[in-house]
Design a protein around this motif. Structure first.
Motif, PDB file in Angstrom:
ATOM      1  N   ALA A  82       4.336  79.900 -25.846  1.00  0.00           N
ATOM      2  CA  ALA A  82       4.710  79.765 -24.385  1.00  0.00           C
ATOM      3  C   ALA A  82       4.960  81.188 -23.776  1.00  0.00           C
ATOM      4  O   ALA A  82       4.937  81.281 -22.491  1.00  0.00           O
ATOM      5  N   ILE A  83       4.988  82.158 -24.531  1.00  0.00           N
ATOM      6  CA  ILE A  83       5.321  83.591 -23.660  1.00  0.00           C
ATOM      7  C   ILE A  83       4.104  83.886 -23.139  1.00  0.00           C
ATOM      8  O   ILE A  83       4.009  84.267 -21.772  1.00  0.00           O
ATOM      9  N   ALA A  84       2.935  84.105 -23.710  1.00  0.00           N
ATOM     10  CA  ALA A  84       1.566  84.317 -23.115  1.00  0.00           C
ATOM     11  C   ALA A  84       1.031  83.505 -22.114  1.00  0.00           C
ATOM     12  O   ALA A  84       0.652  83.626 -21.003  1.00  0.00           O
ATOM     13  N   LYS A  85       1.263  82.125 -22.474  1.00  0.00           N
ATOM     14  CA  LYS A  85       0.886  80.940 -21.739  1.00  0.00           C
ATOM     15  C   LYS A  85       1.598  81.076 -20.432  1.00  0.00           C
ATOM     16  O   LYS A  85       1.152  81.078 -19.233  1.00  0.00           O
ATOM     17  N   ASN A  86       2.940  81.266 -20.409  1.00  0.00           N
ATOM     18  CA  ASN A  86       3.697  81.364 -19.072  1.00  0.00           C
ATOM     19  C   ASN A  86       3.242  82.503 -18.432  1.00  0.00           C
ATOM     20  O   ASN A  86       3.125  82.655 -16.842  1.00  0.00           O
ATOM     21  N   ARG A  87       3.025  83.674 -18.936  1.00  0.00           N
ATOM     22  CA  ARG A  87       2.565  85.006 -18.100  1.00  0.00           C
ATOM     23  C   ARG A  87       1.272  84.562 -17.511  1.00  0.00           C
ATOM     24  O   ARG A  87       1.124  85.080 -16.241  1.00  0.00           O
ATOM     25  N   GLU A  88       0.267  83.851 -18.097  1.00  0.00           N
ATOM     26  CA  GLU A  88      -0.929  83.437 -17.501  1.00  0.00           C
ATOM     27  C   GLU A  88      -0.735  82.557 -16.185  1.00  0.00           C
ATOM     28  O   GLU A  88      -1.298  82.873 -15.260  1.00  0.00           O
ATOM     29  N   VAL A  89       0.310  81.626 -16.389  1.00  0.00           N
ATOM     30  CA  VAL A  89       0.719  80.763 -15.197  1.00  0.00           C
ATOM     31  C   VAL A  89       1.326  81.558 -14.130  1.00  0.00           C
ATOM     32  O   VAL A  89       0.882  81.177 -13.067  1.00  0.00           O
ATOM     33  N   PRO A 100      -6.588  83.631  -9.095  1.00  0.00           N
ATOM     34  CA  PRO A 100      -6.402  82.431  -8.063  1.00  0.00           C
ATOM     35  C   PRO A 100      -5.939  81.250  -8.974  1.00  0.00           C
ATOM     36  O   PRO A 100      -6.178  81.124 -10.129  1.00  0.00           O
ATOM     37  N   GLY A 101      -5.008  80.478  -8.372  1.00  0.00           N
ATOM     38  CA  GLY A 101      -4.372  79.429  -8.951  1.00  0.00           C
ATOM     39  C   GLY A 101      -3.032  79.712  -9.846  1.00  0.00           C
ATOM     40  O   GLY A 101      -2.129  78.702  -9.943  1.00  0.00           O
ATOM     41  N   THR A 102      -2.794  80.940  -9.923  1.00  0.00           N
ATOM     42  CA  THR A 102      -1.478  81.184 -10.548  1.00  0.00           C
ATOM     43  C   THR A 102      -0.233  81.156  -9.569  1.00  0.00           C
ATOM     44  O   THR A 102      -0.541  81.218  -8.344  1.00  0.00           O
ATOM     45  N   VAL A 103       0.889  81.021  -9.908  1.00  0.00           N
ATOM     46  CA  VAL A 103       2.056  80.919  -9.105  1.00  0.00           C
ATOM     47  C   VAL A 103       2.137  82.086  -8.211  1.00  0.00           C
ATOM     48  O   VAL A 103       2.401  81.836  -7.052  1.00  0.00           O
ATOM     49  N   ARG A 104       2.021  83.342  -8.604  1.00  0.00           N
ATOM     50  CA  ARG A 104       2.003  84.547  -7.749  1.00  0.00           C
ATOM     51  C   ARG A 104       1.113  84.468  -6.604  1.00  0.00           C
ATOM     52  O   ARG A 104       1.389  84.797  -5.590  1.00  0.00           O
ATOM     53  N   ALA A 105      -0.296  84.111  -7.129  1.00  0.00           N
ATOM     54  CA  ALA A 105      -1.157  84.105  -6.205  1.00  0.00           C
ATOM     55  C   ALA A 105      -1.090  83.142  -5.267  1.00  0.00           C
ATOM     56  O   ALA A 105      -1.218  83.532  -3.941  1.00  0.00           O
ATOM     57  N   GLU A 106      -0.480  81.945  -5.476  1.00  0.00           N
ATOM     58  CA  GLU A 106      -0.210  81.055  -4.267  1.00  0.00           C
ATOM     59  C   GLU A 106       1.119  81.182  -3.573  1.00  0.00           C
ATOM     60  O   GLU A 106       1.147  80.940  -2.436  1.00  0.00           O
ATOM     61  N   PHE A 107       1.974  81.830  -4.415  1.00  0.00           N
ATOM     62  CA  PHE A 107       3.656  81.842  -3.669  1.00  0.00           C
ATOM     63  C   PHE A 107       4.145  82.988  -3.554  1.00  0.00           C
ATOM     64  O   PHE A 107       5.105  83.292  -2.600  1.00  0.00           O
ATOM     65  N   ALA A 108       3.688  84.179  -4.133  1.00  0.00           N
ATOM     66  CA  ALA A 108       4.565  85.082  -4.103  1.00  0.00           C
ATOM     67  C   ALA A 108       4.462  86.131  -2.760  1.00  0.00           C
ATOM     68  O   ALA A 108       3.134  85.891  -2.045  1.00  0.00           O
ATOM     69  N   HIS A 117       9.913  85.192 -12.762  1.00  0.00           N
ATOM     70  CA  HIS A 117      10.191  86.110 -13.959  1.00  0.00           C
ATOM     71  C   HIS A 117       9.791  85.279 -15.024  1.00  0.00           C
ATOM     72  O   HIS A 117       9.992  84.148 -15.372  1.00  0.00           O
ATOM     73  N   GLY A 118       9.278  86.042 -16.181  1.00  0.00           N
ATOM     74  CA  GLY A 118       8.853  85.367 -17.429  1.00  0.00           C
ATOM     75  C   GLY A 118       8.863  86.479 -18.554  1.00  0.00           C
ATOM     76  O   GLY A 118       8.628  87.873 -18.356  1.00  0.00           O
ATOM     77  N   SER A 119       9.559  86.360 -19.600  1.00  0.00           N
ATOM     78  CA  SER A 119       9.653  87.163 -20.861  1.00  0.00           C
ATOM     79  C   SER A 119       8.350  87.513 -21.246  1.00  0.00           C
ATOM     80  O   SER A 119       7.368  87.021 -20.987  1.00  0.00           O
ATOM     81  N   ASP A 120       8.294  88.775 -21.764  1.00  0.00           N
ATOM     82  CA  ASP A 120       7.049  89.509 -22.050  1.00  0.00           C
ATOM     83  C   ASP A 120       6.955  89.712 -23.660  1.00  0.00           C
ATOM     84  O   ASP A 120       5.705  90.074 -23.967  1.00  0.00           O
ATOM     85  N   ALA A 121       7.814  89.192 -24.387  1.00  0.00           N
ATOM     86  CA  ALA A 121       7.693  89.222 -25.901  1.00  0.00           C
ATOM     87  C   ALA A 121       8.622  88.550 -26.682  1.00  0.00           C
ATOM     88  O   ALA A 121       9.672  87.987 -26.084  1.00  0.00           O
ATOM     89  N   PRO A 122       8.514  88.314 -27.917  1.00  0.00           N
ATOM     90  CA  PRO A 122       9.169  87.209 -28.595  1.00  0.00           C
ATOM     91  C   PRO A 122      10.898  87.938 -28.604  1.00  0.00           C
ATOM     92  O   PRO A 122      11.797  87.094 -28.473  1.00  0.00           O
TER      93      PRO A 122
END
Ligand code: CDP
Ligand code: MG
Length: 140
Positions: A82-89, A100-108, A117-122
Motif C-alpha cells: 500500500a505504501i508504494a502503491k499509494n505513492r504511485e496513485v 498522467p492519470g495520477t491524483v497530482r497530475a489531475e488535481f494539484a 499526502h502519503g507516507s513514504d516508508a513502513p
C-alpha cells in the motif's frame, strides 16, 4: 508483497474544491481499501508537528499554514504494498512532473498545494497513522 497500511491526507486545496470523492475513487480503483477516515481541521501547531521532519526546509512555514488553512481528510489505506502503491496513485510531489492519470497530475495546483499526502516508508507510516488514529478506529 505484504499487506501494508499507509497514512493518506487529502489536503485543504482538494477538500475546498470538493474533490474527496474523486480522489477516493482513484485509491479504490487501484485496490487500496480505506480502513479509516475522518475530516478534521488542523491547527498550525498540529500541522507543524506532523511535518516536523521538514522543519529546516524553506517551505516549512508556508506548508504548516497551508495544511491548517481548511479541512483535511485523514485516512488509512490498506492493501498489497500500500505504501508504494499509494505513492504511485499520488504522482510526483510537483504536479508538473506527475505522471498522467495520477491524483497530482489531475488535481494539484502547485508543488505546495498538491492535494494529497502519503507516507513514504513502513516506519513513517506507523508513526503517521498513530498520530491521527487509535487502533480501535482502524477497521480492515
Ligand atoms: O508529499 P511528498 O512526500 O511527495 O513530498 P515531500 O518532499 O515529503 O514534501 C512534503 C510537502 O511539502 C509536499 O507534499 C508539498 O506540499 C510541500 N513542498 C513544498 O511546498 N515545496 C517543495 N519544494 C517541496 C515540498
Ligand atoms: Mg513526504
Amino acid at each position: 508483497m505484504a499487506i501494508e497500511r499507509t497514512l493518506s491526507i487529502i489536503k485543504p486545496d482538494a477538500t475546498k474544491r470538493n474533490l474527496t470523492g474523486k480522489i477516493n475513487a482513484k485509491f479504490e480503483d487501484a485496490g487500496l481499501r480505506i480502513v479509516a477516515q475522518k475530516r478534521i481541521q488542523l491547527t498550525p501547531a498540529q500541522a507543524g508537528k506532523f511535518y516536523e521532519v521538514h522543519a529546516e526546509r524553506p517551505f516549512y512555514g508556508e506548508l504548516c499554514e497551508f495544511m491548517a488553512s481548511g479541512p483535511v481528510v485523514v485516512q488509512v489505506l490498506e492493501g498489497e504494498g500500500a505504501i508504494a502503491k499509494n505513492r504511485e496513485v499520488m504522482g510526483a510531489t510537483n504536479p508538473a512532473d506527475a505522471a498522467p492519470g495520477t491524483v497530482r497530475a489531475e488535481f494539484a495546483e502547485s508543488v505546495g498545494e498538491n492535494s494529497v499526502h502519503g507516507s513514504d516508508a513502513p516506519e513513517t507510516a506507523a508513526v503517521e497513522i498513530a498520530y491521527f488514529f487509535s487502533g480501535l478506529e482502524l477497521v480492515g
